[in-house]
Design a protein around this motif. Structure first.
Motif, PDB file in Angstrom:
ATOM      1  N   ARG A  55       4.089 -35.258  28.582  1.00 24.48           N
ATOM      2  CA  ARG A  55       3.820 -33.818  28.426  1.00 24.48           C
ATOM      3  C   ARG A  55       5.097 -33.003  28.621  1.00 24.48           C
ATOM      4  O   ARG A  55       5.401 -32.113  27.838  1.00 24.48           O
ATOM      5  CB  ARG A  55       2.761 -33.360  29.434  1.00 24.48           C
ATOM      6  CG  ARG A  55       1.401 -33.229  28.824  1.00 24.48           C
ATOM      7  CD  ARG A  55       0.495 -32.359  29.679  1.00 24.48           C
ATOM      8  NE  ARG A  55      -0.792 -32.240  29.037  1.00 24.48           N
ATOM      9  CZ  ARG A  55      -1.126 -31.258  28.192  1.00 24.48           C
ATOM     10  NH1 ARG A  55      -0.280 -30.311  27.929  1.00 24.48           N
ATOM     11  NH2 ARG A  55      -2.297 -31.244  27.618  1.00 24.48           N
ATOM     12  N   VAL A  59       6.826 -30.471  25.865  1.00 27.85           N
ATOM     13  CA  VAL A  59       6.599 -29.045  26.111  1.00 27.85           C
ATOM     14  C   VAL A  59       7.887 -28.332  26.550  1.00 27.85           C
ATOM     15  O   VAL A  59       8.172 -27.218  26.121  1.00 27.85           O
ATOM     16  CB  VAL A  59       5.484 -28.847  27.174  1.00 27.85           C
ATOM     17  CG1 VAL A  59       5.359 -27.367  27.540  1.00 27.85           C
ATOM     18  CG2 VAL A  59       4.139 -29.373  26.654  1.00 27.85           C
ATOM     19  N   GLN A  61      11.426 -27.019  26.656  1.00 28.86           N
ATOM     20  CA  GLN A  61      12.354 -26.743  25.542  1.00 28.86           C
ATOM     21  C   GLN A  61      13.716 -27.424  25.700  1.00 28.86           C
ATOM     22  O   GLN A  61      14.496 -27.458  24.747  1.00 28.86           O
ATOM     23  CB  GLN A  61      12.562 -25.233  25.387  1.00 28.86           C
ATOM     24  CG  GLN A  61      11.357 -24.498  24.813  1.00 28.86           C
ATOM     25  CD  GLN A  61      11.687 -23.075  24.409  1.00 28.86           C
ATOM     26  OE1 GLN A  61      12.776 -22.579  24.636  1.00 28.86           O
ATOM     27  NE2 GLN A  61      10.723 -22.404  23.795  1.00 28.86           N
ATOM     28  N   PRO A  91      12.187 -23.830  18.630  1.00 26.56           N
ATOM     29  CA  PRO A  91      12.094 -22.365  18.636  1.00 26.56           C
ATOM     30  C   PRO A  91      13.499 -21.757  18.721  1.00 26.56           C
ATOM     31  O   PRO A  91      14.356 -22.375  19.348  1.00 26.56           O
ATOM     32  CB  PRO A  91      11.312 -22.069  19.929  1.00 26.56           C
ATOM     33  CG  PRO A  91      10.587 -23.344  20.250  1.00 26.56           C
ATOM     34  CD  PRO A  91      11.475 -24.436  19.749  1.00 26.56           C
ATOM     35  N   THR A  95       9.312 -21.464  15.335  1.00 31.68           N
ATOM     36  CA  THR A  95       8.240 -20.480  15.522  1.00 31.68           C
ATOM     37  C   THR A  95       8.034 -19.640  14.267  1.00 31.68           C
ATOM     38  O   THR A  95       6.902 -19.344  13.884  1.00 31.68           O
ATOM     39  CB  THR A  95       8.586 -19.556  16.705  1.00 31.68           C
ATOM     40  OG1 THR A  95       8.986 -20.374  17.810  1.00 31.68           O
ATOM     41  CG2 THR A  95       7.398 -18.710  17.099  1.00 31.68           C
ATOM     42  N   GLY A 343      -0.192 -34.685  20.322  1.00 32.14           N
ATOM     43  CA  GLY A 343       1.019 -34.168  20.931  1.00 32.14           C
ATOM     44  C   GLY A 343       0.695 -32.955  21.788  1.00 32.14           C
ATOM     45  O   GLY A 343      -0.456 -32.712  22.162  1.00 32.14           O
ATOM     46  N   ALA A 344       1.726 -32.171  22.092  1.00 25.76           N
ATOM     47  CA  ALA A 344       1.569 -30.930  22.855  1.00 25.76           C
ATOM     48  C   ALA A 344       2.838 -30.116  22.644  1.00 25.76           C
ATOM     49  O   ALA A 344       3.819 -30.621  22.090  1.00 25.76           O
ATOM     50  CB  ALA A 344       1.345 -31.207  24.339  1.00 25.76           C
ATOM     51  N   GLY A 345       2.795 -28.871  23.092  1.00 17.99           N
ATOM     52  CA  GLY A 345       3.957 -28.008  22.912  1.00 17.99           C
ATOM     53  C   GLY A 345       4.039 -27.485  21.489  1.00 17.99           C
ATOM     54  O   GLY A 345       3.065 -27.544  20.737  1.00 17.99           O
ATOM     55  N   VAL A 346       5.206 -26.996  21.104  1.00 20.23           N
ATOM     56  CA  VAL A 346       5.303 -26.296  19.815  1.00 20.23           C
ATOM     57  C   VAL A 346       5.018 -27.201  18.622  1.00 20.23           C
ATOM     58  O   VAL A 346       4.612 -26.727  17.567  1.00 20.23           O
ATOM     59  CB  VAL A 346       6.684 -25.610  19.617  1.00 20.23           C
ATOM     60  CG1 VAL A 346       6.916 -24.556  20.691  1.00 20.23           C
ATOM     61  CG2 VAL A 346       7.811 -26.606  19.572  1.00 20.23           C
ATOM     62  N   HIS A 348       2.676 -29.510  18.634  1.00 16.51           N
ATOM     63  CA  HIS A 348       1.267 -29.942  18.656  1.00 16.51           C
ATOM     64  C   HIS A 348       0.745 -29.917  17.222  1.00 16.51           C
ATOM     65  O   HIS A 348       0.943 -28.941  16.490  1.00 16.51           O
ATOM     66  CB  HIS A 348       0.455 -28.978  19.533  1.00 16.51           C
ATOM     67  CG  HIS A 348      -1.013 -29.279  19.604  1.00 16.51           C
ATOM     68  ND1 HIS A 348      -1.933 -28.705  18.757  1.00 16.51           N
ATOM     69  CD2 HIS A 348      -1.712 -30.102  20.411  1.00 16.51           C
ATOM     70  CE1 HIS A 348      -3.152 -29.164  19.053  1.00 16.51           C
ATOM     71  NE2 HIS A 348      -3.031 -30.016  20.056  1.00 16.51           N
TER      72      HIS A 348
ATOM     73  N   SER B  16      -3.188 -27.247  24.269  1.00 18.01           N
ATOM     74  CA  SER B  16      -2.183 -27.724  23.308  1.00 18.01           C
ATOM     75  C   SER B  16      -0.770 -27.434  23.807  1.00 18.01           C
ATOM     76  O   SER B  16       0.179 -28.085  23.410  1.00 18.01           O
ATOM     77  CB  SER B  16      -2.381 -27.052  21.954  1.00 18.01           C
ATOM     78  OG  SER B  16      -1.973 -25.684  22.018  1.00 18.01           O
ATOM     79  N   ALA B  17      -0.645 -26.408  24.670  1.00 19.05           N
ATOM     80  CA  ALA B  17       0.646 -26.002  25.225  1.00 19.05           C
ATOM     81  C   ALA B  17       1.603 -25.461  24.164  1.00 19.05           C
ATOM     82  O   ALA B  17       2.799 -25.387  24.391  1.00 19.05           O
ATOM     83  CB  ALA B  17       1.312 -27.123  26.016  1.00 19.05           C
ATOM     84  N   VAL B  18       1.072 -25.079  23.016  1.00 18.90           N
ATOM     85  CA  VAL B  18       1.919 -24.410  22.023  1.00 18.90           C
ATOM     86  C   VAL B  18       2.515 -23.148  22.637  1.00 18.90           C
ATOM     87  O   VAL B  18       3.705 -22.850  22.461  1.00 18.90           O
ATOM     88  CB  VAL B  18       1.108 -24.064  20.745  1.00 18.90           C
ATOM     89  CG1 VAL B  18       1.965 -23.261  19.778  1.00 18.90           C
ATOM     90  CG2 VAL B  18       0.592 -25.326  20.066  1.00 18.90           C
ATOM     91  N   GLY B  21       5.376 -23.931  25.098  1.00 23.90           N
ATOM     92  CA  GLY B  21       6.582 -24.315  24.374  1.00 23.90           C
ATOM     93  C   GLY B  21       7.234 -23.134  23.681  1.00 23.90           C
ATOM     94  O   GLY B  21       8.450 -23.056  23.578  1.00 23.90           O
ATOM     95  N   THR B  22       6.405 -22.201  23.211  1.00 22.52           N
ATOM     96  CA  THR B  22       6.921 -21.056  22.457  1.00 22.52           C
ATOM     97  C   THR B  22       7.476 -19.977  23.384  1.00 22.52           C
ATOM     98  O   THR B  22       8.504 -19.379  23.098  1.00 22.52           O
ATOM     99  CB  THR B  22       5.791 -20.450  21.587  1.00 22.52           C
ATOM    100  OG1 THR B  22       5.229 -21.490  20.787  1.00 22.52           O
ATOM    101  CG2 THR B  22       6.312 -19.347  20.683  1.00 22.52           C
ATOM    102  N   CYS B  55      -1.333 -19.817  18.630  1.00 18.23           N
ATOM    103  CA  CYS B  55      -2.366 -20.569  19.359  1.00 18.23           C
ATOM    104  C   CYS B  55      -3.387 -21.157  18.381  1.00 18.23           C
ATOM    105  O   CYS B  55      -3.976 -20.429  17.589  1.00 18.23           O
ATOM    106  CB  CYS B  55      -3.089 -19.660  20.356  1.00 18.23           C
ATOM    107  SG  CYS B  55      -4.444 -20.529  21.195  1.00 18.23           S
TER     108      CYS B  55
END
Lengths: 403, 74
Positions: A55, A59, A61, A91, A95, A343-346, A348, B16-18, B21-22, B55
């Motif tokens: 994780r 997640v 950066q 990002p 993004t 997955g996870a974070g940006v 995902h 999701s933790a988007v 991360g963002t 999200c």
């Protein structure tokens, strides 16, 4: 936790059975959550297998995808393609592109597609039931379902679907075997999308490619190259992934008859079962997308130095015994809400909600309309396509009883 | 000066933790892997706006504190 000085050696060939690969892998790692390893290409990387550590890797950066696919880095398999796509960005560049497509894949927007997905499922099952037994479920069901759905979303004409599938298959295929062929397929797909964009630019429709073209032409929010590559990425991403998750999930269910009986008896258990199947199935066939650290980072008791490669092992994290009790047991009532299969974070998985919907309706359809669905050959005789990206079945011959 | 009110619907959040991360300065996950804002009342912040727009389950609400209207996400 101590770390041995010499890196473990990662076998060049991925284990052939996705079922057994996670316990084998864990044994290789000796239950350490972060391990230094020598990869088949001779480079070294940190293998990350603990749930919390995976994780953090995806997640935080400070673990960069852009550095991992930067010029000069050794790139294997689909990482070559990722280098020019949204999957290889951090990002804020990531993004900017993600925002353009995120709204099309939200839970709410995807839920609106459910009736259409149900009718595609039923049409495909009708056609399979009309065929002599045994029938191949890959060509008859598991592949055409996600292909049809993503093509309709993007606005790719139905008549071009077979062509697309051939390219996508090649791109996710055997990178060690014939990289020229793969680069040709990539070029062909890119050129196709460039032409499709011109057609849709002239005649916009109610589809995602038309919306992205408007974002480019009216608001200048992405370049022409980004637009074209994004189309390719969405198409490839919405393809063999879902298809093989259906295939491998079915194999797991057939291998666990008690769980399958529960599911047949109560279709309300399907959403939870899909989550447990996501946790349990190891879809990826090779190495996961790497990250490279932007500075020294503490990870699971080790110091990862700036510029080192880190590989998050999602399937192994999904069997972390500190998070999932008795993790190698497949149990649909577990209905895990915290697995890392997307997955996870940006990064995902953009299509996670769509994949969930397709998997739920695929199994609702298969279980209700194909009772006694079973393999037509012994499971040991099933063959996977050579390559790295996914555990992709060549064929899935099945038989079924009378509905 | 404009202020934004940030909230996450934890029942909708899928972890999701988007958002984390963002906008790492805007959101964090709890021990159940569900997100919450690090501050509920913030100065306008593009990263937080991007997180709300990204999200996958639209669990993040972003409201203009003066008008009570949702902030335009795009």
């Amino acid at each position: 936790m101590t770390v041995e000085d010499s890196p473990i050696k990662l076998p060049a060939a991925a284990p052939s059975s996705p079922d057994q690969s996670v316990p084998q892998f864990r044994a290789l790692l000796k239950d350490r959550s972060v391990v230094r390893a020598e990869l088949p290409d001779g480079s070294t990387a940190w293998l990350v297998s603990g749930y919390e550590e995976v994780r953090q890797t995806v997640v935080d950066q400070r673990f960069s995808r852009a550095l991992a696919v930067a010029p000069g880095r050794p790139l294997q398999g689909t990482e070559v393609f990722a280098a020019g796509s949204i999957n290889g960005l951090d990002p804020p560049e990531h993004t900017r592109l993600r925002k353009l497509v995120a709204s099309a894949f939200t839970a709410r927007r995807v839920e609106a597609l459910r009736p259409r997905v149900v009718s595609i499922v039923n049409e495909l099952i009708d056609a399979v039931l009309d065929r002599p037994q045994p029938a191949d479920l890959v060509t008859g069901f598991s592949l055409p379902l996600p292909v049809q759905v993503i093509c309709e979303m993007l606005g790719v004409p139905a008549g071009d679907v077979d062509q697309f599938h051939a390219w996508s298959d090649t791109i996710l295929g055997d990178w060690q075997g014939d990289s020229d062929q793969i680069m040709t397929a990539l070029t062909n797909m890119y050129n196709y999308f460039a032409r499709l964009i011109e057609i849709k630019r002239a005649e916009p429709a109610d589809d995602l490619m038309s919306a992205l073209i408007a974002a480019r032409d009216q608001a200048d929010r992405l370049s022409e190259e980004e637009l074209t590559t994004l189309g390719c990425t969405l198409l490839i991403g919405g393809h063999e992934t879902t298809a093989n998750q259906i295939n491998l999930s079915l194999l797991v269910l057939l291998d666990h008859p008690a769980e399958l009986r529960k599911l047949r008896a109560d279709a309300g258990l399907i959403p939870g079962a899909v989550e447990e199947l996501m946790r349990y199935v190891r879809l990826g066939g090779g190495l996961p997308p790497a990250r490279v650290t932007t500075e020294d980072v503490q990870l699971g008791g080790v110091t990862v130095r700036a510029g080192e490669a880190v590989l998050p092992l999602f399937a192994t994290a999904n069997r972390d015994p500190s998070i999932f009790s008795d993790p190698d047991r497949f149990d649909i009532s577990r209905a895990p809400a915290n697995h890392l299969a997307f997955g996870a974070g940006v990064h995902h998985c953009l299509g996670a909600q769509l994949a969930r919907l397709e998997l739920q309706e695929a199994f609702r359809g298969l279980l209700s309309r194909m009772p006694d669905l079973q393999l037509a050959i012994p499971a040991e005789e099933l063959r996977f396509k050579p390559g790295m990206a996914l555990h992709s079945l060549c064929e899935l011959p099945v038989r079924w009883g009378q509905p | 000066m404009t202020r934004w009110l940030v909230a996450v619907d934890k029942r909708t959040c899928i972890g999701s933790a988007v958002c984390v991360g963002t906008a790492p300065a805007g959101f964090a996950l709890d021990e159940r892997q569900r997100s919450s804002p690090l501050a509920a009342d913030i100065a306008p912040d593009e990263a937080v706006r991007d997180a709300a727009a990204s999200c996958p389950v639209e669990a993040i609400s972003l409201v203009d504190a003066d008008t009570g209207e949702p902030v335009d996400l795009y």
